[in-house]
Design a protein around this motif. Structure first.
Motif, short mmCIF file in Angstrom:
data_model
loop_
_atom_site.label_atom_id
_atom_site.label_comp_id
_atom_site.label_asym_id
_atom_site.label_seq_id
_atom_site.Cartn_x
_atom_site.Cartn_y
_atom_site.Cartn_z
N GLN A 202 -2.52 -19.16 20.58
CA GLN A 202 -3.70 -20.10 20.59
C GLN A 202 -4.47 -20.39 21.73
O GLN A 202 -5.63 -20.65 21.70
N ASN A 203 -3.65 -20.61 22.95
CA ASN A 203 -4.28 -21.00 24.07
C ASN A 203 -4.93 -19.76 25.08
O ASN A 203 -5.23 -20.03 26.26
N ASP A 204 -4.71 -18.74 24.46
CA ASP A 204 -5.09 -17.52 25.42
C ASP A 204 -6.61 -17.59 25.54
O ASP A 204 -7.32 -17.42 24.68
N SER A 205 -7.07 -17.83 26.89
CA SER A 205 -8.52 -17.94 26.96
C SER A 205 -9.29 -16.54 26.86
O SER A 205 -10.52 -16.75 26.43
N THR A 206 -8.64 -15.62 27.18
CA THR A 206 -9.42 -14.14 26.82
C THR A 206 -9.46 -13.60 25.64
O THR A 206 -10.31 -13.21 24.97
N ASN A 207 -8.06 -13.80 24.82
CA ASN A 207 -8.12 -13.16 23.42
C ASN A 207 -7.48 -14.23 22.63
O ASN A 207 -6.07 -14.17 22.25
N PRO A 208 -7.95 -15.59 22.48
CA PRO A 208 -7.50 -16.52 21.58
C PRO A 208 -7.08 -16.01 20.05
O PRO A 208 -7.84 -15.41 19.47
N ARG A 209 -5.70 -16.27 19.92
CA ARG A 209 -5.31 -15.74 18.53
C ARG A 209 -4.79 -16.75 17.48
O ARG A 209 -3.64 -17.17 17.31
N PRO A 210 -5.69 -17.64 17.01
CA PRO A 210 -5.34 -18.52 15.96
C PRO A 210 -4.85 -17.85 14.48
O PRO A 210 -4.94 -16.92 14.35
N GLY A 211 -4.04 -18.93 14.03
CA GLY A 211 -3.56 -18.56 12.71
C GLY A 211 -4.39 -18.45 11.75
O GLY A 211 -5.56 -18.58 11.89
N PRO A 212 -4.06 -18.07 10.48
CA PRO A 212 -2.71 -18.02 10.15
C PRO A 212 -2.10 -16.60 10.69
O PRO A 212 -2.62 -15.74 11.20
N TYR A 213 -0.61 -16.77 10.58
CA TYR A 213 0.00 -15.46 11.21
C TYR A 213 1.12 -14.81 10.26
O TYR A 213 1.36 -15.46 9.30
N ALA A 214 1.19 -13.50 10.65
CA ALA A 214 2.17 -12.83 10.09
C ALA A 214 3.12 -12.57 11.13
O ALA A 214 2.86 -12.40 12.42
N LEU A 215 4.46 -12.45 10.84
CA LEU A 215 5.61 -12.39 11.87
C LEU A 215 6.38 -11.00 11.26
O LEU A 215 6.86 -11.29 10.49
N LEU A 216 6.12 -10.19 12.25
CA LEU A 216 6.89 -8.96 11.91
C LEU A 216 8.04 -8.86 12.67
O LEU A 216 8.15 -9.00 14.09
N ILE A 217 9.15 -8.49 12.06
CA ILE A 217 10.79 -8.78 12.51
C ILE A 217 11.50 -7.50 12.13
O ILE A 217 11.31 -6.91 11.39
N ASN A 218 12.65 -7.42 12.81
CA ASN A 218 13.79 -6.55 12.36
C ASN A 218 14.45 -7.32 11.10
O ASN A 218 14.88 -8.43 11.48
N PRO A 219 14.82 -6.52 10.14
CA PRO A 219 15.63 -7.21 9.22
C PRO A 219 16.87 -7.88 9.57
O PRO A 219 17.33 -8.75 8.98
N ALA A 220 17.60 -7.28 10.82
CA ALA A 220 18.62 -8.04 11.01
C ALA A 220 18.47 -9.50 11.60
O ALA A 220 19.40 -10.37 11.55
N ASN A 221 17.42 -9.76 11.89
CA ASN A 221 16.99 -11.04 12.64
C ASN A 221 16.56 -12.03 11.36
O ASN A 221 15.82 -13.07 11.88
N VAL A 222 16.30 -11.71 10.09
CA VAL A 222 15.63 -12.36 9.17
C VAL A 222 16.39 -13.78 8.88
O VAL A 222 15.81 -14.78 8.69
N TYR A 223 17.75 -13.92 9.02
CA TYR A 223 18.39 -14.93 8.39
C TYR A 223 18.02 -16.06 9.53
O TYR A 223 17.75 -17.20 9.26
#
Length: 338
Positions: A202-223
């Motif tokens: 959100q604070n990136d002055s060049t490419n601000p990236r506000p939400g909402p978000y998707a979080l892409l992860i490996n299934p092993a990290n789901v828990y």
């Protein structure tokens, strides 16, 4: 409420759609005008209708076994009139702003810039051959397996083509968040890491990236991610985290491996302990998917020299555009509570 999108949760297993118990493919092929040619009975009549209905069912059943997950990220357009090369047009630098019109004032117009980005529509295809042995030994069960695999491979391709630009991109420091430590435990470190990633995006002055978000992860990290999103650090009560509301979807993706003869194809998934925070705020600009033709089927081309009595070819025409630097924060997830 955050949606957790996991292949294992979305998979639907369907039984094979078989013919009646007394069905005999050998008998059917010997009753047509040209004995032994599968093309004859696939063409017209009740049997042809049943055969194609079963084939479509098996392909779709295969797709249910490998669900698409990229559609939570991409703006998908399906239009048969799309050109072979799609131009993406952007709004002018100011975007759209409503201003008060005072006495004697006039409206300020937004502009649409010329096409800065082009997306080629590409063709992908796979085929299935029906051999003489299929007819001689009445191996309809084997056909169903191959047709179902076509559906699985199709959806696996769609996920790979859409997600790989995010996974394969080389992110610089401005789009990266390191794992947090010293927060009192793994769950707390995980939560702090995700919160840091949101703040960095959100604070990136060049490419601000506000939400909402998707979080892409490996299934092993789901828990661990699930616990981090629900855990309230200050009192240890299992309640919703402050970062929970801005993450719309958590997507687990570990790739896919398929084999055709001696050829093995592997689509890379998300590396364990790495995550990608994807801003969906401007997905209609940053993640575009253009389908000119979805999965289609064509039949024909017997080859007597190889005892091929029928061929089926499936193909799809689509192209994608992804802009990771403008929308994605790469995160290194913590692996301990230290």
């Amino acid at each position: 409420m955050t949606e957790f999108v996991m292949r294992e949760k979305l998979v639907k297993q369907k039984p094979s759609l078989s013919f009646a118990p007394d069905f005999d493919l050998r008998k059917v092929t010997t009753e047509v005008k040209t004995p032994g040619i599968i093309a004859e009975f696939i063409g017209t009549g009740d049997f042809a209708s049943q055969w194609n209905e079963r084939r479509i069912y098996e392909v779709n059943a295969g797709r249910d076994q490998e669900p698409v997950i990229y559609d939570r990220i991409y703006d998908v357009i399906t239009d048969a009139s799309l050109p072979e090369t799609v131009n993406i047009y952007r709004l002018g630098p100011a975007g759209v702003i409503f201003e008060e019109i005072k006495e004697g004032g006039e409206v300020k117009f937004i502009t649409v810039q010329s096409g800065e980005i082009t997306v080629p529509i590409k063709q992908y295809a796979a085929g299935l051959e029906y051999t003489k042995k299929l007819r001689l030994y009445n191996q309809t069960w084997n056909v169903s397996v191959a047709e179902r695999q076509a559906g699985i491979a199709y959806n696996a391709l769609l996920n790979h083509v859409h997600l790989n630009p995010i996974l394969a991109y080389s992110y610089a420091a401005a789009n990266q968040t390191a794992a947090a430590s010293g927060q009192g435990g793994l769950v707390q470190n995980m939560q702090k890491t995700i919160a840091d990633a949101i703040a960095n995006a959100q604070n990136d002055s060049t490419n601000p990236r506000p939400g909402p978000y998707a979080l892409l992860i490996n299934p092993a990290n789901v828990y661990d991610v699930d616990k981090a999103l629900r855990y309230r650090i200050q009192d240890g009560i299992d309640e919703i985290s402050p970062v929970f509301g801005v993450i719309q979807t958590v997507i687990g993706y570990n790739g896919w491996t398929g084999v055709r003869g001696k050829k093995t194809v592997t689509y890379a998934g998300v590396t364990a302990n790495t995550a990608y925070l994807i801003s969906l705020n401007r997905r209609f600009e940053d993640f575009r998917s253009f389908f000119k033709q979805t999965l289609d089927m064509a039949m024909g081309n017997p080859d007597v020299s190889r005892f091929i009595e029928e061929q089926i070819v499936w193909d799809v025409h689509f192209g994608i555009y992804a802009n990771p630097i403008a929308a994605v924060e790469e995160i290194t997830l913590p692996t301990s509570g230290a």
